[in-house]
Design a protein around this motif. Structure first.
Motif: not given
Length: 763
Positions: A437-445
């Protein structure tokens, strides 16, 4: 005989030779990995070796593990003088690994059609690179020179139920040597054509009964294969320094601790491509030498070309009892790159990009492994906190000369829980199952601004630049997404008899979505909602059938695999020329990342080794892949029939022969080995849209080595030649024919013919 017929003849002969050597169509991936090394050459010839790998996080015979894996031992890498992982590609089925365009040490890797070419922030690799089980998140500096390794393993297909970071296409594992219980000092020196001078010093010693320390220092230097005809500097040269320190502690017989740190610095000159077309405005001719350039961009933010990376890790392994082992892997890595990229490769400022990349990562993994009589397995948790940052100017000449400043700042925070176990149902049948089970959080500017003129933006050294327009200005509050996925794996293994192992597996892979760090909101007129949603995760589902066999008491071994994959939402990043003012002429560019919908991939892999006599050995590989897009939507139209898989040749093959003679030299008994290798790679597309100028036709390479090794293995001397036929072949390129006044279609090439001499001495 024309070229097409020669290729077909070679393929037929290669396949026939492998079938004769194997006696059957069988295999999945094999080579000389960690082996039970005999004391003498005579013993080595008398008994078959056992190839041991850790593909399933435990030591197993290569012929027993139901996974497509190829392994290379330090001994094999030494005898054939493989400089880096790119040199392994010739003998790897369905695999492409190369230095990314305009770089010396950034890696582009594809396995079975799955990979990632763009090294910018936010684009995750499709093939995972691991250094002693530490996942390396970014491709910069990943084309590492091979030194101080025990073996390298290359796993094909989705990896996730056994590994910390989910990798959708496959994994490449560097396994470094554990320190020896006695003082060990080794020196390797190389000299060769183009002024090559390499040196590697490795030393370790016990400090006490429970403490050992070691270090490796390396320097790799070579002149360029070509010249910069404008500045006189080298092109395609090499100047890399590297070091590794480690300390191992065994406070008790059940506790092992390893602390390690490594660093490398690449000060090679900028690598500039070969123009394939005459300059549109200047009519500058195409150069005769594909390694020469006339590029004028030499620095980025005032720095010469440089890639510097450092890393540190701590491994703690506690054997709780005979069946249970707990392992902790903590790691941190950083790298910084200054990359002056001259797309047009001409003395004028027409299309250039001084760029800076900065990456950092922290990861923590906990594993609990169980090894019982009928049940074996591993379970773990994994966390990674990484940042990828890049900024660059695109200096674009045209009717309105511009400096386009682009900044991408991407945070990735991901965690996963995974487990994989196998159980023996009978003496000959076992089943394994796993899940992740994978949880990928990505934030970008992302910030994209246009400045007048081609002298650059304030961020890259031109404080007086005049702002013309802001195309994109989105913060991490705007660009934020989390993708989750459960990916299972099932495998059935039947040991038909002592010499034949049959397996079938089904697995799913996953790679999270993200945001294009070059997005041009104004120029491409995309909606704010679309920009904020980003691109979707990739998913793959793979079925594999494999057979691993050996004959004549292990003198002949074969591994074969058939695989079938359904690939969805394929992430396709790239830069495209755009006409922003509607005058019919391209005057700008945009980063456009799309999800290609659907694709199906199917293929076959065969590897075989045969000990014909105690002195004569043959090994070979043949692979075939049919990768096809079945849905590829562009502007509402399905253009799948016009698209191809990049970096995925349909056929590849290799045939290697070695012969040994007993030979005494300088008062020492030893063995002289002649090793010759012939490899073939089919036609290769550089991008999803075919292009006759950039795409590479099928080609062949021939390597040869003459190596003498003393019986006690303390001294080795070799003469090595790579690409004996001096074949010219493209490995990458840029395609911007309508941008700037000159147009930019440039290609990068694989190494020409080289000759080197090596000496290794173990004190």
């Amino acid at each position: 005989m024309n070229q097409s017929k020669r290729r077909q003849k070679f393929l037929r002969r290669s396949a026939a030779a492998l079938l004769v050597a194997s006696g059957t169509v069988a295999g999945s991936g094999m080579s000389q990995a960690q082996t039970t090394a005999p004391a003498t050459n005579e013993a080595a010839n008398a008994e078959p070796t056992t190839v041991v790998v850790t593909a399933r996080r435990r030591e197993e015979s290569l012929q027993d593990v139901p996974v497509s894996v190829t392994a290379y031992s330090a001994e094999q890498l030494s005898k054939t003088a493989v400089p880096d992982i790119i040199g392994l590609v010739q003998s790897l089925p369905n695999t492409t690994m190369k230095a990314s365009r305009a770089t010396n040490s950034t890696l582009t890797a594809f396995i079975r059609g799955v990979g990632q070419q763009d090294p910018l922030a936010g684009f995750e690799a499709g093939v995972g690179i691991y250094l002693d089980d530490v996942y390396i998140a970014r491709p910069q500096g990943a084309v590492a020179d091979i030194y101080d390794v025990e073996r390298i393993e290359v796993l094909r297909g989705p990896q996730g139920t056994l590994y910390g970071r989910n990798t959708i296409g496959g994994a490449v594992k560097y396994v470094t040597r554990k320190l020896r219980p006695e003082t060990d000092v080794r020196l390797k020196a190389t000299v060769g054509t183009y002024g090559q001078t390499d040196a590697v010093l490795t030393a370790s010693t016990p400090v006490s009964d429970t403490v050992r320390v070691g270090a490796s220092l390396a320097k790799f230097k070579r002149n360029g294969y070509g010249k910069n005809l404008l500045t006189g500097a080298e092109n395609y040269d090499k100047d890399v320094a590297a070091a590794r320190l480690s300390a191992e502690f065994t406070p008790t017989s059940s506790l092992f601790i390893r602390l390690s740190a490594d660093t490398s610095q690449d000060d090679s000159s900028p690598k500039n491509g070969h123009r394939l077309t005459v300059g549109n405005a200047s009519k500058a001719p195409v150069l005769d030498n594909v390694f020469d350039t006339r590029a004028n961009l030499t620095t980025a933010l005032g720095h010469l070309q440089q890639v510097k990376q450092t890393g540190a890790s701590a491994l703690v392994e506690w054997q709780i009892n005979n069946e249970l082992t707990l392992k902790s892997i903590t790691a941190s890595r950083r790298d910084t790159s200054y990359a002056p990229i001259d797309f047009d490769s001409l003395p004028t400022v027409d299309l250039e990009a001084p760029a800076v990349y900065k990456n950092r990562q922290f990861s923590q993994e906990l594993q609990l492994s169980y090894s019982g009589k009928t049940i074996q397995g591993v379970a773990g948790v994994y966390y990674i906190d990484a940042n990828a940052y890049n900024k660059f100017d695109t200096l674009l000449n045209g009717a309105l000369p511009l400096s386009v400043y682009t900044m991408g700042d991407v945070d990735t925070k991901a965690w996963a829980v995974f487990a994989d176990g196998s159980m023996s149902l009978t003496d000959t049948v076992s089943v394994s199952a796993g899940g992740r089970y994978t949880s990928d959080t990505r934030q970008a500017a992302v910030l994209r601004q246009l400045y007048l003129g081609t002298k650059g933006s304030p961020e890259l050294g031109n404080p007086g630049a005049v702002l013309f327009r802001t195309d994109t200005n989105l913060s991490k509050a705007d660009l934020d997404r989390t993708d989750t996925k459960f990916t299972p794996r099932l495998s059935l293994n039947w040991k038909a008899n002592a010499d034949n192992n049959v397996y079938a597996s089904w697995s799913q892979g996953f790679k999270g979505g993200g945001f294009d760090p070059r997005m041009n909101v104004v120029g491409t007129k995309i909606s704010l909602a679309k920009a904020k949603s980003g691109y979707e995760p990739e998913e793959i589902e793979t079925v594999e059938l494999g057979l691993k066999s050996q004959f004549d008491k292990g003198r002949i071994m074969t591994n074969a695999a058939l695989f079938f994959s359904n690939y969805k939402n394929v992430q396709i990043p790239g830069s495209v020329a755009v006409d922003t003012d509607g005058d019919g002429k391209d005057d700008n560019f945009a980063g456009v990342t799309t999800n290609a919908g659907k694709a199906r991939i199917r293929g076959f892999e065969l590897e075989a080794t045969a000990r014909i006599t105690d002195a004569f050995r043959l090994s070979g590989m043949f692979s075939y892949i049919d990768a096809k897009y079945t849905q590829f939507i562009v502007a509402g139209v399905d253009v799948a029939s016009q698209k191809v898989f990049q970096n995925t040749p349909k056929q590849s093959a290799n045939l290697t022969a070695s012969y040994d003679w007993p030979l005494s030299m300088i008062g020492k008994n030893g063995t002289l080995s002649l090793i010759s290798s012939y490899s073939y790679r089919g036609a290769t597309n550089q991008f999803e849209t075919p292009n006759a100028l950039l795409d590479q036709d099928a080609y062949s390479l021939w390597d040869a080595s003459l190596v003498w090794t003393s019986t006690d293995k303390r001294l080795r001397a070799g003469l090595h030649s790579k690409n004996l036929s001096n074949t010219r072949y493209k490995v990458a390129g840029y395609l911007f024919p309508t941008l700037g006044l000159e147009g930019s279609t440039t290609a990068f090439y694989g190494n020409p013919r080289t000759v080197s001499a090596t000496v290794e001495y173990r004190f």
